[in-house]
Design a protein around this motif. Structure first.
Motif, PDB file in Angstrom:
ATOM      1  N   UNK A 112       6.777  62.762  79.379  1.00 14.03           N
ATOM      2  CA  UNK A 112       6.483  61.549  78.633  1.00 14.03           C
ATOM      3  C   UNK A 112       7.797  60.913  78.201  1.00 14.03           C
ATOM      4  N   UNK A 113       7.978  59.645  78.513  1.00 14.31           N
ATOM      5  CA  UNK A 113       9.185  58.904  78.141  1.00 14.31           C
ATOM      6  C   UNK A 113       8.822  57.848  77.106  1.00 14.31           C
ATOM      7  N   UNK A 114       9.681  57.729  76.087  1.00 12.54           N
ATOM      8  CA  UNK A 114       9.484  56.716  75.057  1.00 12.54           C
ATOM      9  C   UNK A 114      10.835  56.083  74.732  1.00 12.54           C
ATOM     10  N   UNK A 115      10.867  54.747  74.699  1.00 12.19           N
ATOM     11  CA  UNK A 115      12.109  54.029  74.390  1.00 12.19           C
ATOM     12  C   UNK A 115      12.027  53.457  72.972  1.00 12.19           C
ATOM     13  N   UNK A 116      13.179  53.496  72.264  1.00 12.77           N
ATOM     14  CA  UNK A 116      13.228  52.873  70.947  1.00 12.77           C
ATOM     15  C   UNK A 116      13.600  51.393  71.099  1.00 12.77           C
ATOM     16  N   UNK A 117      13.763  50.705  69.976  1.00 11.08           N
ATOM     17  CA  UNK A 117      14.043  49.270  70.021  1.00 11.08           C
ATOM     18  C   UNK A 117      15.387  48.964  70.670  1.00 11.08           C
ATOM     19  N   UNK A 118      16.297  49.929  70.629  1.00 12.17           N
ATOM     20  CA  UNK A 118      17.615  49.728  71.237  1.00 12.17           C
ATOM     21  C   UNK A 118      17.612  50.050  72.728  1.00 12.17           C
ATOM     22  N   UNK A 119      16.480  50.492  73.246  1.00 14.09           N
ATOM     23  CA  UNK A 119      16.383  50.802  74.668  1.00 14.09           C
ATOM     24  C   UNK A 119      16.732  52.233  75.024  1.00 14.09           C
ATOM     25  N   UNK A 120      17.048  53.064  74.010  1.00 13.47           N
ATOM     26  CA  UNK A 120      17.342  54.467  74.266  1.00 13.47           C
ATOM     27  C   UNK A 120      16.036  55.210  74.556  1.00 13.47           C
ATOM     28  N   UNK A 121      16.037  55.957  75.657  1.00 16.09           N
ATOM     29  CA  UNK A 121      14.827  56.654  76.096  1.00 16.09           C
ATOM     30  C   UNK A 121      14.916  58.128  75.733  1.00 16.09           C
ATOM     31  N   UNK A 122      13.865  58.628  75.140  1.00 13.85           N
ATOM     32  CA  UNK A 122      13.748  60.059  74.850  1.00 13.85           C
ATOM     33  C   UNK A 122      12.595  60.626  75.664  1.00 13.85           C
ATOM     34  N   UNK A 123      12.733  61.884  76.077  1.00 11.95           N
ATOM     35  CA  UNK A 123      11.715  62.512  76.904  1.00 11.95           C
ATOM     36  C   UNK A 123      11.039  63.643  76.138  1.00 11.95           C
ATOM     37  N   UNK A 124       9.740  63.676  76.244  1.00 12.48           N
ATOM     38  CA  UNK A 124       8.958  64.805  75.754  1.00 12.48           C
ATOM     39  C   UNK A 124       8.664  65.695  76.960  1.00 12.48           C
ATOM     40  N   UNK A 125       9.262  66.896  76.966  1.00 12.85           N
ATOM     41  CA  UNK A 125       9.125  67.791  78.124  1.00 12.85           C
ATOM     42  C   UNK A 125       8.195  68.955  77.821  1.00 12.85           C
ATOM     43  N   UNK A 126       7.445  68.849  76.742  1.00 13.67           N
ATOM     44  CA  UNK A 126       6.551  69.955  76.374  1.00 13.67           C
ATOM     45  C   UNK A 126       5.463  70.182  77.415  1.00 13.67           C
ATOM     46  N   UNK A 127       5.186  69.163  78.227  1.00  8.56           N
ATOM     47  CA  UNK A 127       4.166  69.313  79.263  1.00  8.56           C
ATOM     48  C   UNK A 127       4.701  69.738  80.614  1.00  8.56           C
ATOM     49  N   UNK A 128       6.003  69.978  80.699  1.00  9.60           N
ATOM     50  CA  UNK A 128       6.599  70.431  81.959  1.00  9.60           C
ATOM     51  C   UNK A 128       6.194  71.881  82.203  1.00  9.60           C
ATOM     52  N   UNK A 129       5.839  72.216  83.419  1.00 12.29           N
ATOM     53  CA  UNK A 129       5.361  73.555  83.759  1.00 12.29           C
ATOM     54  C   UNK A 129       6.122  74.131  84.955  1.00 12.29           C
ATOM     55  N   UNK A 130       6.559  75.371  84.818  1.00 13.58           N
ATOM     56  CA  UNK A 130       7.090  76.115  85.954  1.00 13.58           C
ATOM     57  C   UNK A 130       8.481  75.754  86.391  1.00 13.58           C
ATOM     58  N   UNK A 131       9.166  74.871  85.660  1.00  8.07           N
ATOM     59  CA  UNK A 131      10.521  74.458  86.005  1.00  8.07           C
ATOM     60  C   UNK A 131      11.250  74.173  84.705  1.00  8.07           C
ATOM     61  N   UNK A 132      12.572  74.245  84.715  1.00  3.92           N
ATOM     62  CA  UNK A 132      13.348  73.986  83.503  1.00  3.92           C
ATOM     63  C   UNK A 132      13.207  72.525  83.067  1.00  3.92           C
ATOM     64  N   UNK A 133      13.458  72.231  81.799  1.00  3.93           N
ATOM     65  CA  UNK A 133      13.319  70.848  81.304  1.00  3.93           C
ATOM     66  C   UNK A 133      14.236  69.849  81.995  1.00  3.93           C
ATOM     67  N   UNK A 134      15.314  70.323  82.645  1.00  6.82           N
ATOM     68  CA  UNK A 134      16.161  69.390  83.391  1.00  6.82           C
ATOM     69  C   UNK A 134      15.562  69.033  84.739  1.00  6.82           C
ATOM     70  N   UNK A 135      14.396  69.609  85.068  1.00  5.28           N
ATOM     71  CA  UNK A 135      13.657  69.339  86.310  1.00  5.28           C
ATOM     72  C   UNK A 135      14.468  69.684  87.555  1.00  5.28           C
ATOM     73  N   UNK A 136      15.331  70.680  87.441  1.00  9.63           N
ATOM     74  CA  UNK A 136      16.064  71.210  88.580  1.00  9.63           C
ATOM     75  C   UNK A 136      15.374  72.490  89.030  1.00  9.63           C
ATOM     76  N   UNK A 137      14.879  72.496  90.253  1.00  8.40           N
ATOM     77  CA  UNK A 137      14.207  73.679  90.786  1.00  8.40           C
ATOM     78  C   UNK A 137      15.267  74.711  91.171  1.00  8.40           C
ATOM     79  N   UNK A 138      15.115  75.914  90.638  1.00  4.18           N
ATOM     80  CA  UNK A 138      16.043  77.010  90.924  1.00  4.18           C
ATOM     81  C   UNK A 138      15.278  78.047  91.743  1.00  4.18           C
TER      82      UNK A 138
END
Length: 531
Positions: free
Chosen positions: A203-229
């Motif tokens: 889940x991505x959410x941007x603030x008024x300044x355009x900075x995007x934060x990611x909610x990775x709590x729903x990521x499964x089976x891979x690290x939060x950086x989404x790099x498959x090892x």
């Protein structure tokens, strides 16, 4: 005239003398005996000395030459003059060269890579005697984590797949960020999927300044950086190169210079960190050659395909029918949900080092230090054309068909299979812990990468610690008879499939095991019959 009669013994002697003068001369044969060399010296097998990364990057070495050099380095039993073993620990205390090494050690007891990776073929897996322990707590005290020796066959393919999946997941993340930036404050949720494999959602959410934060709590089976090892029982290693460096140092005491160049923050660079009197035990070029050799090994195959290729005798119709029944049962009980029978690889060219995977599959620190380790000038080979035979199959629409029976993601395997120590951490291609938002990424003791089943038929004992002596036992250990309730973190993700297997008739279970036994690690004999 009176005749003189010679004594009988003298007549015989003269006769033999005459006969010997008339007969052709015979050459004396000298037995071809081995010559014992009493000189001493390093066992390092390359006549020109260490390989230099600059000469590799400049194209002075062909793929075939690097493969041969890597093979020699992989199998030679190094000796003390090469720097094998360790003589001191991190705290400066001395230790016997080959000994159990506390404080992060494990068992330094090998003199060659091939000493462990030797069954059923060279560079494949190992028997129970090759199991190793690691000490994540780095205190030299039990409990330790036990690891079975994995087969290296097909490692280039799993890295190539991981690179492509990582690029897909990053593209999805980038699209979520773009959409979030167009509507500040509105969360944008995207499912993470690649090659039919589900990695949860972001889940991505941007603030008024355009900075995007990611909610990775729903990521499964891979690290939060989404790099498959894709390497290692925990799915904690991204590249083929990393375990070459790590196992050489941790299991043989052969320390690569690229490891010593970057000591932990509390230590200074020490060219002889293990105190054995030898510096530069493995060069960057040496490691590249060993990586190429490892990556270009054979790909495991089904018994049917080996027969089609003319490499083994074809099974009879009764056996083929039982394999088919077992394959059907494998899918019916749900094993194929994680052990996916077939994936497609788009790009079949392996590169070392590589920029693919959005730069997550090469050592960036090393590239900054050593100009010869250059992802713009990699060593390349095609797994469809250049790997050892048998190879992967060509896909009719391009790329390759990968029948590895895996999904390149981690699963919760339950408390009964969990590591006895605390969480382990994931590492990057630069050989440092993975961090996301300043936090080190850890892997839960119950989480393990789905092991590829190609080649499982002759690479036992099975499971990450070798506790399963048969394939049926390995399947049943995917859960327990009295499992925790659904949703409990101690429950295995594979509990339902395990229970479905246990409910099969004896004949059906036998067929499923026969199917698994038909997935073979196989290396054809060379022209001398040595392999």
């Amino acid at each position: 005239m009176q005749r003189r009669v010679l004594p009988a013994c003298l007549s015989l002697a003269l006769g033999l003398l005459v006969a010997s003068r008339c007969a052709p001369e015979r050459e004396e044969t000298v037995p071809d005996l081995p010559v014992i060399d009493l000189s001493t010296g390093p066992a390092f097998p390359l006549e020109g000395g260490h390989l230099e990364s600059a000469s590799i990057a400049s194209g002075q070495w062909t793929f075939e030459q690097l493969f041969d050099a890597g093979e020699a380095l992989f199998h030679v039993p190094f000796n003390g003059l090469d720097g094998v073993g360790i003589a001191r620990l991190r705290d400066g205390s001395t230790i016997a060269r080959f000994s159990v090494a506390p404080a992060g050690g494990g068992m330094v007891s090998s003199q060659s890579c091939g000493e462990c990776h030797n069954t059923p073929f060279a560079a494949a897996a190992g028997l129970a005697t090759t199991n190793r322990v690691n000490d994540p707590n780095e205190d030299g005290l039990p409990p330790f984590n036990t690891r079975s020796t994995t087969s290296l066959f097909g490692d280039a393919v799993v890295q190539l797949l991981a690179q492509e999946i990582t690029e897909d997941l990053h593209s999805i993340r980038d699209e979520a960020a773009r959409e979030a930036g167009e509507s500040a404050g509105t969360p944008v949720r995207k499912s993470l999927s690649s090659k039919g494999i589900d990695y949860g959602a972001i889940v991505a959410t941007a603030d008024d300044a355009g900075e995007v934060a990611f909610d990775v709590s729903g990521v499964r089976g891979v690290d939060p950086d989404l790099v498959v090892r894709p390497i290692g029982w925990k799915g904690d290693v991204p590249t083929v190169r990393v375990p070459v460096v790590g196992a050489s140092a941790g299991l043989m005491g052969m320390q690569a210079e690229e490891l010593l160049w970057f000591p932990p923050p509390d230590r200074e660079v020490d060219p002889d960190a293990d105190g054995d009197g030898v510096e530069r035990e493995l060069s960057v070029g040496d490691v590249t050659a060993m990586t190429i050799y490892t990556a270009a090994q054979e790909v495991p195959q089904s018994l049917e395909r080996l027969a089609e290729l003319g490499l083994v005798a074809a099974p009879d119709e009764a056996t083929l029918a039982e394999i088919r029944r077992g394959r059907s049962a494998f899918e019916t009980v749900g094993c194929a949900a994680c052990h996916i029978p077939e994936l497609r690889l788009a790009n079949t060219v392996f590169e070392e080092p590589t920029l693919r995977g959005n730069g997550n599959y090469y050592n960036q620190r090393l590239a900054e230090r050593d100009p010869g380790y250059d992802p713009e000038r990699p060593v390349r080979f095609d797994v469809l054309l250049d790997s050892q035979e048998p190879r992967v199959e060509t896909h009719p629409d391009g790329g390759a068909i990968i029948r590895m029976y895996g999904d390149l993601r981690r699963h919760n395997m339950g408390q009964h299979l969990a590591d006895p120590t605390g969480p382990e951490f994931s590492i990057t291609a630069s050989f440092v812990p993975t961090t996301v938002d300043g936090e080190v990424v850890v892997i839960d003791p119950t989480a393990f990468l789905t092991p590829e089943l190609w080649g499982v038929g002759n690479t036992g004992p099975w499971l990450h610690d070798g506790r399963a002596g048969t394939l049926e036992e390995a399947v049943l250990l995917h859960g327990v008879d009295d499992p925790p309730v659904v949703g409990d973190p101690g429950r295995s993700d594979a509990q339902e499939s395990r229970d479905a297997f246990a409910a099969l008739s004896n004949e059906e279970r036998r067929s499923l095991v026969i199917f698994l036994l038909s997935l073979r690690t196989f290396s054809p004999p060379d022209v001398t019959g040595a392999r």
